[in-house]
Design an enzyme around this catalytic site. Structure first.
Site, PDB file in Angstrom:
ATOM      1  N   LYS A 145      37.431 -23.860 -80.655  1.00 32.64           N
ATOM      2  CA  LYS A 145      37.563 -24.378 -80.052  1.00 32.64           C
ATOM      3  C   LYS A 145      37.710 -23.794 -78.556  1.00 32.64           C
ATOM      4  CE  LYS A 145      43.557 -25.638 -79.420  1.00 32.64           C
ATOM      5  NZ  LYS A 145      44.116 -25.682 -80.167  1.00 32.64           N
ATOM      6  N   SER A 182      47.909 -30.050 -79.192  1.00 34.11           N
ATOM      7  CA  SER A 182      46.472 -29.767 -77.934  1.00 34.11           C
ATOM      8  C   SER A 182      44.906 -29.360 -78.853  1.00 34.11           C
ATOM      9  CB  SER A 182      46.569 -27.976 -77.352  1.00 34.11           C
ATOM     10  OG  SER A 182      46.089 -27.511 -78.416  1.00 34.11           O
ATOM     11  N   SER A 229      49.610 -28.296 -83.366  1.00 30.75           N
ATOM     12  CA  SER A 229      47.657 -28.461 -83.127  1.00 30.75           C
ATOM     13  C   SER A 229      46.921 -28.972 -83.047  1.00 30.75           C
ATOM     14  CB  SER A 229      47.466 -27.566 -81.086  1.00 30.75           C
ATOM     15  OG  SER A 229      48.672 -27.750 -80.095  1.00 30.75           O
TER      16      SER A 229
END
Lengths: 474, 451
Positions: free
Chosen positions: B50, B125, B149
C-alpha cells in the site's frame, strides 16, 4: 502604589547524548541538518521513542527542588505551524508533567530567605532554528528534538532582584546536578518572563504579559523594568484595559522597549491532546531510587564550606554560586593548600586579576597552580608579598611556580646559620646601638631587623630574623 | 494465482520467472489501476505494498498530490521483516488519499476498479491492495486498517483481509492517519496465507513505542480448524444491513454451527456511538499527523507570497476534499472550548466500547459480524461523506477497542453478484483463535470467486 507580580518559565536544554525521541546526537557544531533522521525530520511514518536519560535528569531536578515526581507522566501534542517545527506540533507534557509542586529558596539582600514555588517542570522537544539571510530563510534542524525541561514557577516574585536571585539559584542547581550546560548565550537556558502589576494590597492577579527569550540577566532586569513602566503608565493614564493584553512581547535591546509579537486576533489555539505515538513515561522504583540520589547542592556546599573551612558566609556564598569555582576551590584543598590562604588567594588575588566572564576553564591559572603558590606561602618558602609577584608573572608566562620563584629570586632565607652570620655582622658594625638596646632602648629591635632584611635583599624570613635578633641582643 | 504458501516453496529461478510473468500480467491489466507503479526490491516472493508504507528508494505518497516527488529514504519495519523472511516488495498499490475513505476514489491517481465488476468500487482505503489480490495480480498485499481499511476492501473484492491487535505489528514506517487506531495487516487469497504473512509482520519493535512487548507466538504452524469455539453474534446487528448481508450472515452462522461451534447471542453498544467516537478520535489525530505536510522540507510545495501563504497554497493544492474535511473536523474537535465536549467524551465512549468487548470475550472466543452494511457500491454512490462514514459502522469498534479481526468472503450476492465478506473478531492478542475460527469458517463455506 503598585506591586509587581512575576512568574518565570525557564527552558533548560538537558545535556543528554542523544535527542529526546530519536538517537541523533545533540551536539551542535555540525554542518546544518546533519544530526537528523526520519523522526526528527518528521518524515512520513517515523515515530518517537522516549530517551530514558531525559527521565533520569528530570527525577534529579525534581528531587533538588523538593518536588513531587509523577511516577506516570504523559505526553501531549501542541500544534502550531512554523518551519523550525518539522511535525508542526511540539511533543510536550501539558496535563501530567513529570515534576510538580516544588520550590526553591532565595536569599534576599537583607539576609532573610524567601520561598519561590515551582508549579511544574515538564519534558518537551526543542525546535530547530530558522536562519534569515535577506529574502531567503533557511531551516537548520540539528537542534530539533533536543530535550528541554521547562521549569515553571508560580507568580511569586515581586521585583527584578528576586527574579535574578531565583534564576541564579536555579542556574546553579541545574549546573550542580549537571543536567544542563545552562549557557544563556548559547540558548541552553532560556527565560520567558510573565509580568503583571496590581495595586499594593490587592490579591487579584491582573493581565499578565509574557516577554520571551531574553538572553542575559542584565537584559532580563531591563526588560522587566520597561514592561512594568509601560503597564503602570497605562494604568495611570486610564488606558490599562485597552493597552495591556495577555500576549507575548519581545524585548528590543536597542530601543529598550517591549514589542507585541502578534495581535490579539491571532491568539494561538494550540489544540493540545494526548500524544498517541507514546505510552506514558514510567518512573520505576528502581529508577527513582537511583536518580533521586543527587550530588551536593549549592546551599549544602555553602554550609559545609562555612563549617569545614571556617569560611565566612559571604565567601562561601560567592564560591558556591558557581559549581566551577566551588570545584576549583575543592581542588586546591585536595592539593593540600591551607583553607585560609586558599580563600584569600582565590577570591581576592586571582579573581581580582581576572576580567569579567573568565571561568575556571578559561582561567590562565589552574587550581593546581594556584594551590602550588598558596602552599609556598603556607610553608614560608615565599612571603605573601612575593607571592603576588609570582602570580603576576605566572599570568603572563607559562612556567613552573618553583622556576618563577627561583628566577625572581624570591625564595625566603629561613636558614638560621646564614641569618645568624648576617645578624653578627650587623651587630659588629653597630656596637653603639647594641649598647643602647641593652641599656633599655628596646625600640631599636626594629632597626636591627630592618638592617638584616636589607642585607638579605628581602629574602630572609622576617619571622626567623626577628627571633634571632631578639636572642642575640639579649 | 499461486498462494503465498506455494510461492514460498519456489526455487529462486522459478520465482524470478514467476515475477517476470506477473509484471507482464500487471501491465496487461492496467485498466484495473490497482497498482500505482511496479517497482521491485531485491529477491523474494513479491508482495504488493500500500502506498503509505515506506520502502527505501520508492516514491511513497499516500496517494496524495502533496507528496508528489517525495522518495522515502528508509524502510518501514514490516518491509525489513518481509525481506528477512524471503519476501520482497513489488509494486505500490492505490488507496484513498492518506487512507481517508471507503472507496479508493479519493486517490490522486484516480479510481481503482473492483476486479469482480468494473462498475463497482473496490472499497477502501486499501482498495488497490484488495483489488490486485482479488484480480489475481498479486500473491498477497499489505494494507493498513484504521477503521476497516483492510477488512472492508477485502470483503468488497472477495479476498481475505486481516487487522492485527493494536500493537502487534509495528507502525514504524506507516504514514500515519490515526496513530491510536492504525495497524498494518495482510490481504491474501486465503486464511492460511494471511496467517503466514501475519507471522512475518508481527512482533515487538523498539522503534514503535506502542508496539506490544507481550510474547508473540507464531500462528500459521499451529492452525487448527477442528477447535470447537464459542462464537457470539450481536443482537439486532444486521437489522440495518442489506438482504445480501443478511443472507451471508445466516449462511455463516449455519456453517459455524455445522462445523460444531457454539453460536450465542450477545449485546453491544449502539453502533452510532462507535461512529461518533471514531470520527472525533481519528480526525483529531489525523489533523496533527498531517500537519507535517507543510511543503517546507519535502513534497509538493506551492510558493506563496510569504510563509503563511506558502502553507495555505501548499496545503490547499496538495490535499483533496476528503482529507481537508477531516483536517477541519479534527481541528474543530480539539479547539479550546470544544475539547472536553468532543475529544474527551469520545475517549470515554472508546473506553466503554473496549469494556463491552472485554465483557463479551470473558465468555466467548470470537464475535461474528458483518463488515459493511451492503456489498460494494457503484462509483459515485458514496459521494455523500455522511453516508460513507455511516458505512463504517461494523468495522470501527474493532479499531477503537484495538482488537484483531479478519474478513473473509462468504458468498456472492444474489442481487448484483458482488462478494459479501463477514468478519470474525477476537480478544486482544488472541490471533491464534481468530485464525483457527476463520480457517474453520473458510473451509466449511468453501467460497469460490465464481459461485
Amino acid at each position: 502604589m503598585f506591586e509587581v507580580v512575576i512568574g518565570l518559565e525557564v527552558h533548560t536544554q538537558l545535556n543528554t547524548n542523544t535527542k529526546l525521541f530519536c538517537s541523533c546526537p545533540t551536539s551542535f557544531n555540525h554542518t546544518q541538518n546533519t544530526n537528523t533522521c526520519p523522526t526528527c525530520l518528521a518524515l512520513p511514518g517515523a515515530l518517537p521513542v522516549l530517551n530514558k536519560e531525559v527521565l533520569h535528569k528530570s527525577i534529579m531536578f525534581g528531587t533538588a527542588v523538593d518536588a513531587t515526581i509523577n511516577r506516570d507522566s504523559y505526553f501531549d501534542r501542541k500544534s502550531y505551524f512554523y518551519p523550525d517545527s518539522p511535525s508542526s506540533y511540539q511533543i510536550t507534557q501539558l496535563y501530567t508533567p513529570v515534576v510538580e509542586h516544588g520550590s526553591l529558596e532565595i536569599d534576599l539582600e537583607d539576609g532573610s530567605k524567601k520561598t519561590i514555588r515551582i508549579n511544574r517542570a515538564h519534558i518537551e522537544a526543542d525546535a530547530g532554528k530558522n536562519i534569515h539571510e535577506g529574502d531567503i530563510s533557511k531551516v537548520d534542524l540539528n537542534r530539533a528534538g533536543t530535550p528541554l525541561l521547562e521549569i515553571v514557577s508560580e507568580p511569586d516574585m515581586r521585583s527584578s532582584d528576586e527574579v535574578i536571585l531565583y534564576l541564579k539559584k536555579l542556574h546553579s542547581i541545574v549546573r550542580y546536578l549537571d543536567i544542563s550546560d545552562a549557557n544563556m548565550q548559547e540558548g541552553s537556558f532560556r527565560v520567558d518572563v510573565n509580568v503583571s502589576i496590581r495595586p499594593k494590597g490587592d490579591e487579584k492577579l491582573y493581565t499578565r504579559v509574557e516577554i520571551k527569550n531574553i538572553n542575559s540577566f542584565k537584559f532580563i532586569e531591563k526588560a522587566i523594568e520597561v514592561e512594568v513602566a509601560r503597564q503602570i503608565d497605562a494604568w495611570e493614564d486610564g488606558t490599562y484595559e485597552e493597552e495591556i493584553a495577555q500576549e507575548t512581547r519581545l524585548f528590543d535591546q536597542v530601543k529598550q522597549e517591549t514589542r507585541s509579537m502578534r495581535g490579539k486576533e491571532e491568539a494561538a489555539d494550540y489544540r493540545y491532546f494526548p500524544e498517541p505515538d507514546l505510552l506514558k513515561a514510567v518512573v520505576s522504583d528502581e529508577m527513582f531510587e537511583k536518580y533521586s540520589k543527587i550530588p551536593e547542592l549549592p546551599d549544602e556546599k555553602r554550609a559545609r564550606f562555612v563549617s569545614e573551612y571556617n569560611m565566612s558566609e559571604y565567601n562561601a556564598g560567592v564560591l558556591t554560586a558557581s559549581l566551577e569555582w566551588a570545584k576549583y576551590f575543592e581542588t586546591m584543598m585536595a592539593e593540600g593548600a591551607s583553607a585560609k590562604n586558599a580563600i584569600t588567594w582565590l577570591t581576592v588575588e586571582l579573581q581580582g586579576r581576572l576580567s569579567g566572564g573568565i571561568t575556571p576553564e578559561t582561567s590562565p591559572i589552574s587550581a593546581q597552580t594556584l594551590a602550588t603558590i598558596v602552599k609556598a606561602i603556607d610553608d614560608k618558602t615565599i612571603s605573601g608579598k612575593a607571592a603576588k609577584d609570582v602570580l603576576d608573572y605566572r599570568m603572563e608566562n607559562e612556567m613552573e611556580i618553583d622556576a618563577i620563584i627561583e628566577k625572581l629570586g624570591l625564595k625566603q632565607v629561613s636558614d638560621t646559620g646564614a641569618i645568624e652570620t648576617m645578624v653578627d655582622e650587623i651587630m659588629a658594625a653597630n656596637m653603639d646601638k647594641v649598647e643602647q638596646y641593652r641599656g633599655g632602648k628596646e625600640k631599636l629591635l626594629g632597626f636591627f631587623v630592618g638592617q638584616v632584611m636589607k642585607a638579605s635583599k628581602g629574602s630572609a624570613n622576617p619571622q626567623v630574623v626577628n627571633e634571632i635578633v631578639t636572642k642575640k641582643l639579649a | 494465482m499461486i498462494t503465498l504458501k506455494e510461492a514460498l516453496a519456489l526455487s529462486k529461478e522459478e520465482l524470478e520467472a514467476f515475477k517476470d510473468a506477473l509484471k507482464t500480467q500487471i501491465e496487461a491489466n492496467k485498466e484495473l489501476n490497482g497498482y500505482i507503479d511496479v517497482n521491485s526490491v531485491g529477491e523474494g516472493v513479491p508482495i504488493a505494498i500500500k502506498d503509505n508504507i515506506q520502502v527505501d528508494g520508492w516514491a511513497v505518497t499516500a496517494a496524495s498530490n502533496i507528496l508528489q516527488g517525495y522518495v522515502s529514504p528508509y524502510n518501514a519495519t514490516v518491509i525489513d521483516k518481509m525481506k528477512a523472511a524471503g519476501l520482497s516488495p513489488l509494486g505500490r498499490t492505490n488507496m484513498d488519499e492518506f487512507a481517508m475513505g471507503s472507496t479508493t476514489e479519493s486517490s490522486f491517481y484516480g479510481k481503482t476498479l473492483n476486479p469482480h465488476n468494473a462498475e463497482y468500487v473496490p472499497g477502501g482505503s486499501s482498495g488497490g491492495s484488495a483489488a490486485v489480490v482479488g484480480a489475481g495480480l498479486a500473491i498477497a498485499a499489505l494494507g493498513s486498517d484504521t477503521g476497516g481499511s483492510i477488512r472492508q476492501p477485502a470483503a468488497y473484492c472477495g479476498v481475505v483481509g486481516m487487522k492485527p491487535t493494536y500493537g502487534r505489528v509495528s507502525r514504524y514506517g506507516l504514514g500515519a492517519y490515526a496513530s491510536s487506531l492504525d495497524q498494518i495487516g495482510p490481504i491474501t487469497q486465503n486464511v492460511e496465507d494471511a496467517a503466514i504473512l501475519y507471522d512475518i509482520l508481527s512482533g515487538h519493535d523498539e522503534k514503535d513505542s506502542t508496539s506490544s512487548t507481550l510474547e508473540c507466538l507464531s500462528v500459521a504452524d499451529k492452525l487448527d480448524k477442528s477447535r470447537k469455539l464459542k462464537i457470539a453474534v450481536i443482537q439486532g446487528h444486521t437489522d440495518e444491513a442489506s438482504d445480501a448481508i443478511k443472507s451471508a450472515y445466516t449462511k455463516a452462522i449455519d456453517a459455524l454451527k455445522s462445523a460444531g461451534h457454539e453460536v450465542v447471542e450477545r449485546e453491544l453498544l449502539d453502533g452510532k456511538y462507535d461512529i461518533s467516537a471514531y470520527y472525533v478520535t481519528a480526525t483529531a489525530e489525523a489533523t496533527t499527523n498531517l500537519a507535517r505536510y507543510d511543503g517546507i522540507r519535502y513534497g509538493n510545495r506551492v510558493e506563496g507570497k510569504n510563509l503563511s501563504d506558502t502553507y495555505i497554497q501548499t496545503r490547499s493544492n496538495g490535499f483533496g476534499d476528503e482529507v481537508k474535511r477531516r483536517i477541519l473536523l479534527g481541528n474543530f474537535v480539539l479547539s479550546s472550548g470544544y475539547y472536553d465536549a468532543y475529544y474527551v467524551k469520545a475517549q470515554k465512549v472508546r473506553s466503554l466500547i473496549k469494556a463491552e468487548y472485554e465483557k463479551i470475550f470473558e465468555e466467548v472466543d470470537l464475535v461474528l459480524s458483518p463488515v459493511a452494511p451492503d456489498t460494494a457500491p457503484k462509483f459515485g454512490e458514496m459521494s455523500d461523506p455522511m453516508k460513507m462514514y455511516l458505512s463504517d459502522i461494523y468495522t470501527i469498534s474493532v479499531n477503537l477497542a484495538g482488537l484483531p479481526a479478519i474478513s473473509l468472503p462468504i458468498e456472492n450476492a444474489a442481487s448484483n453478484g458482488m462478494p459479501v465478506g463477514l468478519q470474525l473478531i477476537a480478544a486482544p492478542f488472541n490471533e491464534q483463535t481468530l485464525f483457527d475460527g476463520a480457517l474453520s469458517l473458510e473451509s466449511t463455506i468453501n467460497y469460490t470467486k465464481g459461485n
